[in-house]
Design a protein around this motif. Structure first.
Motif, PDB file in Angstrom:
ATOM      1  N   THR A  94       0.938  -1.045   0.562  1.00 58.53           N
ATOM      2  CA  THR A  94       0.102   0.124   0.213  1.00 58.53           C
ATOM      3  C   THR A  94       0.546   1.261   0.187  1.00 58.53           C
ATOM      4  OG1 THR A  94      -0.288  -0.171   2.562  1.00 58.53           O
ATOM      5  CG2 THR A  94      -1.531  -1.508   1.569  1.00 58.53           C
ATOM      6  N   GLN A  95       0.190   2.741  -0.135  1.00 60.94           N
ATOM      7  CA  GLN A  95       1.628   3.505  -0.449  1.00 60.94           C
ATOM      8  C   GLN A  95       2.386   4.042   0.973  1.00 60.94           C
ATOM      9  OE1 GLN A  95       1.519   5.228  -3.221  1.00 60.94           O
ATOM     10  NE2 GLN A  95       3.473   5.759  -2.368  1.00 60.94           N
ATOM     11  N   PRO A  96       1.262   3.333   2.037  1.00 60.52           N
ATOM     12  CA  PRO A  96       2.111   3.816   3.877  1.00 60.52           C
ATOM     13  C   PRO A  96       3.006   2.505   3.678  1.00 60.52           C
ATOM     14  CG  PRO A  96      -0.505   4.152   3.899  1.00 60.52           C
ATOM     15  CD  PRO A  96      -0.444   3.207   2.371  1.00 60.52           C
ATOM     16  N   LEU A  97       2.789   1.819   3.151  1.00 62.85           N
ATOM     17  CA  LEU A  97       4.026   0.768   3.166  1.00 62.85           C
ATOM     18  C   LEU A  97       5.580   0.992   1.844  1.00 62.85           C
ATOM     19  CD1 LEU A  97       5.653  -1.311   3.703  1.00 62.85           C
ATOM     20  CD2 LEU A  97       3.966  -2.905   2.576  1.00 62.85           C
ATOM     21  N   VAL A  98       4.598   1.453   1.249  1.00 67.87           N
ATOM     22  CA  VAL A  98       6.070   2.145   0.188  1.00 67.87           C
ATOM     23  C   VAL A  98       6.684   3.419   0.550  1.00 67.87           C
ATOM     24  CG1 VAL A  98       6.110   3.285  -2.387  1.00 67.87           C
ATOM     25  CG2 VAL A  98       4.623   1.631  -1.630  1.00 67.87           C
ATOM     26  N   ASP A 149       9.372   0.613  -8.633  1.00 66.87           N
ATOM     27  CA  ASP A 149       9.143   1.461  -9.126  1.00 66.87           C
ATOM     28  C   ASP A 149       8.697   3.055  -8.150  1.00 66.87           C
ATOM     29  OD1 ASP A 149       6.553   3.659 -10.608  1.00 66.87           O
ATOM     30  OD2 ASP A 149       8.000   2.781 -12.258  1.00 66.87           O
ATOM     31  N   SER A 150       7.472   1.581  -7.410  1.00 63.76           N
ATOM     32  CA  SER A 150       6.203   3.151  -6.568  1.00 63.76           C
ATOM     33  C   SER A 150       7.581   3.541  -5.589  1.00 63.76           C
ATOM     34  CB  SER A 150       5.597   1.745  -5.933  1.00 63.76           C
ATOM     35  OG  SER A 150       6.598   0.604  -4.751  1.00 63.76           O
ATOM     36  N   LEU A 151       9.051   2.941  -5.046  1.00 63.26           N
ATOM     37  CA  LEU A 151      10.000   3.593  -4.591  1.00 63.26           C
ATOM     38  C   LEU A 151      10.465   4.492  -4.807  1.00 63.26           C
ATOM     39  CD1 LEU A 151      11.579   0.137  -2.362  1.00 63.26           C
ATOM     40  CD2 LEU A 151      10.247   2.090  -1.538  1.00 63.26           C
ATOM     41  N   VAL A 152      10.609   3.956  -6.113  1.00 66.24           N
ATOM     42  CA  VAL A 152      11.987   5.636  -6.825  1.00 66.24           C
ATOM     43  C   VAL A 152      11.100   6.717  -7.476  1.00 66.24           C
ATOM     44  CG1 VAL A 152      13.389   5.580  -9.249  1.00 66.24           C
ATOM     45  CG2 VAL A 152      13.649   3.323  -8.282  1.00 66.24           C
ATOM     46  N   ARG A 153      10.126   6.171  -7.495  1.00 63.44           N
ATOM     47  CA  ARG A 153       9.203   7.769  -8.092  1.00 63.44           C
ATOM     48  C   ARG A 153       8.897   8.577  -7.151  1.00 63.44           C
ATOM     49  NH1 ARG A 153       4.388   8.384  -7.594  1.00 63.44           N
ATOM     50  NH2 ARG A 153       4.124   9.520  -9.728  1.00 63.44           N
ATOM     51  N   LEU A 154       9.498   8.438  -5.433  1.00 64.04           N
ATOM     52  CA  LEU A 154       9.580   8.756  -4.537  1.00 64.04           C
ATOM     53  C   LEU A 154      10.839   9.912  -4.253  1.00 64.04           C
ATOM     54  CD1 LEU A 154       7.253   7.009  -2.070  1.00 64.04           C
ATOM     55  CD2 LEU A 154       6.591   8.422  -3.383  1.00 64.04           C
ATOM     56  N   ILE A 155      11.529   9.119  -4.234  1.00 67.02           N
ATOM     57  CA  ILE A 155      13.383   9.445  -4.193  1.00 67.02           C
ATOM     58  C   ILE A 155      13.001  11.107  -4.890  1.00 67.02           C
ATOM     59  CG2 ILE A 155      15.610  10.072  -4.442  1.00 67.02           C
ATOM     60  CD1 ILE A 155      15.057   6.581  -5.483  1.00 67.02           C
ATOM     61  N   SER A 169      -2.585   9.822  -6.191  1.00 70.78           N
ATOM     62  CA  SER A 169      -4.072   9.226  -5.365  1.00 70.78           C
ATOM     63  C   SER A 169      -3.008   8.934  -4.214  1.00 70.78           C
ATOM     64  CB  SER A 169      -4.141   7.732  -5.923  1.00 70.78           C
ATOM     65  OG  SER A 169      -5.014   8.429  -6.694  1.00 70.78           O
ATOM     66  N   PHE A 170      -3.597   8.479  -3.167  1.00 69.34           N
ATOM     67  CA  PHE A 170      -3.625   7.705  -1.692  1.00 69.34           C
ATOM     68  C   PHE A 170      -2.385   8.630  -0.734  1.00 69.34           C
ATOM     69  CE2 PHE A 170      -4.067   4.213  -5.416  1.00 69.34           C
ATOM     70  CZ  PHE A 170      -5.458   4.062  -5.085  1.00 69.34           C
ATOM     71  N   GLN A 171      -1.572   9.380  -1.145  1.00 64.50           N
ATOM     72  CA  GLN A 171      -1.054  10.105   0.015  1.00 64.50           C
ATOM     73  C   GLN A 171      -1.123  10.826   0.887  1.00 64.50           C
ATOM     74  OE1 GLN A 171       1.901   8.800   0.337  1.00 64.50           O
ATOM     75  NE2 GLN A 171       3.702   9.302  -0.921  1.00 64.50           N
ATOM     76  N   ASP A 172      -3.354  11.344   0.512  1.00 69.72           N
ATOM     77  CA  ASP A 172      -3.250  11.762   1.502  1.00 69.72           C
ATOM     78  C   ASP A 172      -4.677  10.402   2.638  1.00 69.72           C
ATOM     79  OD1 ASP A 172      -4.582  12.007  -0.714  1.00 69.72           O
ATOM     80  OD2 ASP A 172      -5.530  14.514  -0.273  1.00 69.72           O
ATOM     81  N   GLY A 173      -4.963   9.006   1.937  1.00 69.84           N
ATOM     82  CA  GLY A 173      -6.334   8.314   2.053  1.00 69.84           C
ATOM     83  C   GLY A 173      -6.782   8.575   1.373  1.00 69.84           C
ATOM     84  N   LEU A 174      -6.855   9.340   0.008  1.00 71.55           N
ATOM     85  CA  LEU A 174      -7.888  10.048  -1.101  1.00 71.55           C
ATOM     86  C   LEU A 174      -7.446   9.578  -2.564  1.00 71.55           C
ATOM     87  CD1 LEU A 174      -8.710  13.650   0.295  1.00 71.55           C
ATOM     88  CD2 LEU A 174     -10.056  11.416   0.540  1.00 71.55           C
ATOM     89  N   VAL A 175      -8.485   9.272  -3.771  1.00 67.06           N
ATOM     90  CA  VAL A 175      -8.205   8.758  -5.043  1.00 67.06           C
ATOM     91  C   VAL A 175      -8.315   9.993  -5.401  1.00 67.06           C
ATOM     92  CG1 VAL A 175      -9.115   6.210  -4.841  1.00 67.06           C
ATOM     93  CG2 VAL A 175     -10.439   8.301  -5.317  1.00 67.06           C
ATOM     94  N   SER A 176      -7.455  10.673  -6.784  1.00 72.89           N
ATOM     95  CA  SER A 176      -6.953  11.881  -7.184  1.00 72.89           C
ATOM     96  C   SER A 176      -8.743  12.221  -7.958  1.00 72.89           C
ATOM     97  CB  SER A 176      -5.973  11.736  -8.394  1.00 72.89           C
ATOM     98  OG  SER A 176      -5.618  11.011  -7.602  1.00 72.89           O
ATOM     99  N   PRO A 177      -8.102  13.409  -8.273  1.00 72.93           N
ATOM    100  CA  PRO A 177     -10.226  14.047  -8.713  1.00 72.93           C
ATOM    101  C   PRO A 177      -9.289  14.190 -10.496  1.00 72.93           C
ATOM    102  CG  PRO A 177      -8.010  15.550  -7.893  1.00 72.93           C
ATOM    103  CD  PRO A 177      -7.703  14.525  -7.253  1.00 72.93           C
ATOM    104  N   PRO A 178     -10.556  14.452 -10.701  1.00 66.10           N
ATOM    105  CA  PRO A 178     -10.551  14.054 -12.757  1.00 66.10           C
ATOM    106  C   PRO A 178      -9.495  14.955 -12.757  1.00 66.10           C
ATOM    107  CG  PRO A 178     -12.655  14.736 -11.602  1.00 66.10           C
ATOM    108  CD  PRO A 178     -11.866  14.569 -10.286  1.00 66.10           C
TER     109      PRO A 178
END
Ligand code: ADE
Length: 232
Positions: A94-98, A149-155, A169-178
């Protein structure tokens, strides 16, 4: 960050790591990815890395020795924060684990194959098991590529606009808006008027409400978690 991936199919990573953000991050020296062919660590003359299971049962099992040889060599060279086994029965990614894993310096990822890996590898060498979803892949390679991939994009510096990882999406517990781009109208399909208003405060509130509504509709379990948190 340094990532060492142990696999019997190193070529499988050529696509994911030679394009886009991961490629750029490697080029900028932000991440160092090393692929290790497990067969290079086999002492068998045929470079075998699997054998029949002790009990009756279908499928071959990945042997301890080559995996131990490879991991021990790596560990003798530097400290590793985690030795991760990609497995469908691991902790769900999940994003928190990433986010948590992205704080680490050195990671090993072991990709399994066949019926599984000798349990002693899990007992003595693995510190974390991660699944990318409740389905079974042919091996851990695609899962390791997803995790990487999920890790590298956070560097910091990996994305051209650093704030964009925060607005994922998921960084604030919400999915992204359109989101929309030009033209304002296509075949009569219109961009919402509010986005053309130029009023940032109104636009941001609209985006937030869209995210909330989408989360409630598409990911009710995430929405309930948010509600429960806001009531604390
Ligand atoms: N290996 C096979 N299936 C997997 C999954 N769903 N996640 C991680 N590793 C795997």
């Amino acid at each position: 960050m340094r990532i060492d991936i142990i696999t019997i199919f190193p070529e499988m990573f050529e696509g994911p790591f030679t394009e886009s953000i991961v490629k750029r991050a490697i080029g900028k020296g932000l991440v160092d990815i090393h692929l290790h062919n497990l067969r290079d660590y086999s002492t068998d003359k045929h470079r075998r890395v699997d054998d029949y299971p002790f009990s009756a049962g279908a499928g071959m099992v990945m042997m301890v020795e080559p995996v131990d040889n490879c991991i021990s060599k790596l560990k003798s060279e530097r400290h590793y924060d985690e030795v991760i086994y990609m497995s469908p029965d691991g902790e769900l990614l999940t994003q928190p684990l990433v986010n948590q894993l992205s704080m680490n310096e050195n990671l090993i990822m072991l990709c399994g194959h066949y019926k599984g890996i000798d349990e002693r590898i899990r007992e003595h060498l693995i510190t974390k098991e991660i699944s990318i979803g409740d389905y079974v892949l042919s091996g851990g390679e695609l899962a390791a590529a997803v995790l990487t991939d999920s890790l590298v994009r956070l560097i910091p510096g990996a994305l051209s606009d650093e704030t964009s990882a925060l607005s994922d999406s998921f960084q604030d517990g919400l999915v992204s808006p359109p989101v929309y781009t030009r033209p304002r109208e296509y075949k009569g399909w219109e961009v919402p008027e509010v986005l053309l208003s130029g009023n940032d405060a109104v636009i941001n509130e609209w985006k937030y409400q869209q995210s909330l509504a989408r989360t409630k509709e598409r990911r009710p379990e995430m929405y309930n978690l948010l509600e429960a948190k806001s009531k604390k």
